[in-house]
Design a protein around this motif. Structure first.
Motif, PDB file in Angstrom:
ATOM      1  N   LYS A 127       0.787  -1.310  -0.127  1.00  0.00           N
ATOM      2  CA  LYS A 127       0.110   0.167   0.031  1.00  0.00           C
ATOM      3  C   LYS A 127       0.916   1.181   0.034  1.00  0.00           C
ATOM      4  N   SER A 128       2.072   1.063  -0.206  1.00  0.00           N
ATOM      5  CA  SER A 128       3.056   2.037  -0.228  1.00  0.00           C
ATOM      6  C   SER A 128       2.849   3.028   1.022  1.00  0.00           C
ATOM      7  N   LYS A 129       2.731   2.566   2.336  1.00  0.00           N
ATOM      8  CA  LYS A 129       2.609   3.569   3.583  1.00  0.00           C
ATOM      9  C   LYS A 129       4.080   3.554   4.121  1.00  0.00           C
ATOM     10  N   GLN A 130       4.014   4.743   4.813  1.00  0.00           N
ATOM     11  CA  GLN A 130       5.413   5.066   5.649  1.00  0.00           C
ATOM     12  C   GLN A 130       4.710   4.668   7.050  1.00  0.00           C
ATOM     13  N   VAL A 158      11.372   1.373  14.401  1.00  0.00           N
ATOM     14  CA  VAL A 158      10.618   1.011  15.609  1.00  0.00           C
ATOM     15  C   VAL A 158      10.855   2.236  16.641  1.00  0.00           C
ATOM     16  N   TYR A 159       9.681   2.636  17.275  1.00  0.00           N
ATOM     17  CA  TYR A 159       9.541   3.635  18.283  1.00  0.00           C
ATOM     18  C   TYR A 159       9.556   3.083  19.663  1.00  0.00           C
ATOM     19  N   ALA A 160      10.496   3.161  20.595  1.00  0.00           N
ATOM     20  CA  ALA A 160      10.470   2.909  21.926  1.00  0.00           C
ATOM     21  C   ALA A 160      11.174   3.789  22.886  1.00  0.00           C
ATOM     22  N   GLU A 161      10.541   3.840  24.136  1.00  0.00           N
ATOM     23  CA  GLU A 161      11.472   4.836  24.967  1.00  0.00           C
ATOM     24  C   GLU A 161      11.629   3.670  26.001  1.00  0.00           C
ATOM     25  N   ILE A 175       3.154   9.089  18.413  1.00  0.00           N
ATOM     26  CA  ILE A 175       2.340   9.616  17.163  1.00  0.00           C
ATOM     27  C   ILE A 175       2.818  11.061  16.637  1.00  0.00           C
ATOM     28  N   LYS A 176       3.503  11.540  17.803  1.00  0.00           N
ATOM     29  CA  LYS A 176       4.125  13.048  17.651  1.00  0.00           C
ATOM     30  C   LYS A 176       5.394  12.936  16.588  1.00  0.00           C
ATOM     31  N   THR A 181       8.046  13.139  11.256  1.00  0.00           N
ATOM     32  CA  THR A 181       8.962  12.271  10.363  1.00  0.00           C
ATOM     33  C   THR A 181       7.962  11.840   8.976  1.00  0.00           C
ATOM     34  N   GLY A 182       6.942  12.110   8.918  1.00  0.00           N
ATOM     35  CA  GLY A 182       6.395  12.015   7.862  1.00  0.00           C
ATOM     36  C   GLY A 182       5.458  10.680   7.529  1.00  0.00           C
TER      37      GLY A 182
END
Ligand code: GDP
Length: 295
Positions: A127-130, A158-161, A175-176, A181-182
């Motif tokens: 689906k050509s998604k980022q 991958v986003y992690a804290e 989400i921010k 980052t588009g």
């Protein structure tokens, strides 16, 4: 997939498939065997009973016994009823919103992390998604690590804290980050437990309220039969989720979960998992599944 159920239904419908003339007794006998096959597949009693009753009513309504090819018509009625039981139409996922937020829920071991990766891979390549994958399991560092390995494998960030124990905050920050980052899809992988418990439900419910996802998906291991259906009920009561992901259909599952989850929670099965690899994901089509079951 569903080998035992397929064999039993094949045997049940054998008489109808082979014979030119079919009697009321044949039909009743066949439906009894169909019901037995469904019960053996871990379909609950009421659903199995309604199933055969519906087929019988339709058979009478269409004057099956005097039709040109009664056997084939009966097989078709069983197929149509199986399709209906599994939801009728295929239902896709909602990719609205900017970004689209997809929240994954389910018990530990159900295949959530694996499926998050598969879905990210599918959306990126087909689906050509980022896509941004988000690790929200603050209790098991190994789970975040697993998601990072998956992300690397498919080339998805991958986003992690690490160190942050607040999954609501992590998902909001993610989400921010996605916006900055588009990215246009955010897939949030949450912490599961071995069984339904209040703490897990309240945590996922808080994330759900905070991120207001376009899609909340409930992931369930198809090998767990009626337990899968009960877990689905518990999650749906809290999350009112949008769709079900049925994993591990490559194993020798009896079929009860696939056949009954839709009628119990009234939510469509959207995708199935058919292996451990990232490509082992399929859109769920009730009619194709019914075809497969009937061989
Ligand atoms: P989570 O705890 O819900 O995140 O579950 P995981 O994604 O870690 O999956 C648990 C196990 O099931 C892992 O060993 C996965 O490789 C395996 N798994 C996940 N989906 C499938 C599937 O569709 N088929 C098979 N055979 N294994 C799967």
């Amino acid at each position: 997939m569903f080998n035992n159920l397929s064999d039993k239904l094949d045997k049940a419908l054998h008489t109808l498939k082979g014979h030119g003339s079919i009697t009321e007794v044949n039909v009743a006998e066949t439906l009894k065997e169909v019901r037995r096959a469904l019960l053996d597949a871990d379909v609950n009693f009421k659903i199995a009973k309604d199933f055969t009753k519906n087929v019988q009513t339709k058979a009478l309504g269409q004057n099956v016994l005097t039709s040109l090819n009664p056997g084939q018509l009966m097989v078709k009625l069983v197929k149509d009823e199986l399709t209906e039981l599994m939801g009728g139409e295929s239902v896709g996922i909602n990719l609205g919103g900017s970004p689209t937020v997809i929240l994954m829920s389910g018990l530990q071991g159900s295949g959530k992390t694996t499926f998050s990766g598969k879905l990210a891979n599918y959306l990126t390549s087909k689906k050509s998604k980022q896509v941004l994958l988000v690790g929200c399991d603050v209790y098991r560092p190994a789970a975040i690590n697993q998601l990072q390995v998956v992300g690397e494998q498919i080339g998805v960030e991958v986003y992690a804290e690490i160190g942050n124990q607040n999954p609501v905050e992590i998902s909001q920050n993610a989400i921010k980050h996605a916006k900055a980052t588009g990215k246009n899809v955010v897939i949030i992988d949450t912490a599961g437990r071995l069984a339904v418990d209040e703490e897990m439900m309240s945590e996922i419910s808080n994330i759900h309220k905070a991120v207001n996802p376009q899609e909340t998906l409930f992931v369930v291991d198809s090998m767990t039969g009626q337990d899968a259906v009960n877990t689905a009920k518990a999650f749906n009561d809290v999350l009112n989720f949008d769709g079900v992901i049925l994993t591990k259909l490559d194993g020798d599952t009896r079929g009860g979960a696939a056949l009954t989850i839709k009628s119990v929670v009234d939510k469509p099965i959207k995708f199935i998992g058919t292996g451990e690899k990232m490509e082992a994901i399929d859109i769920f089509y009730p009619d194709r599944m019914a075809d497969r079951i009937l061989g």
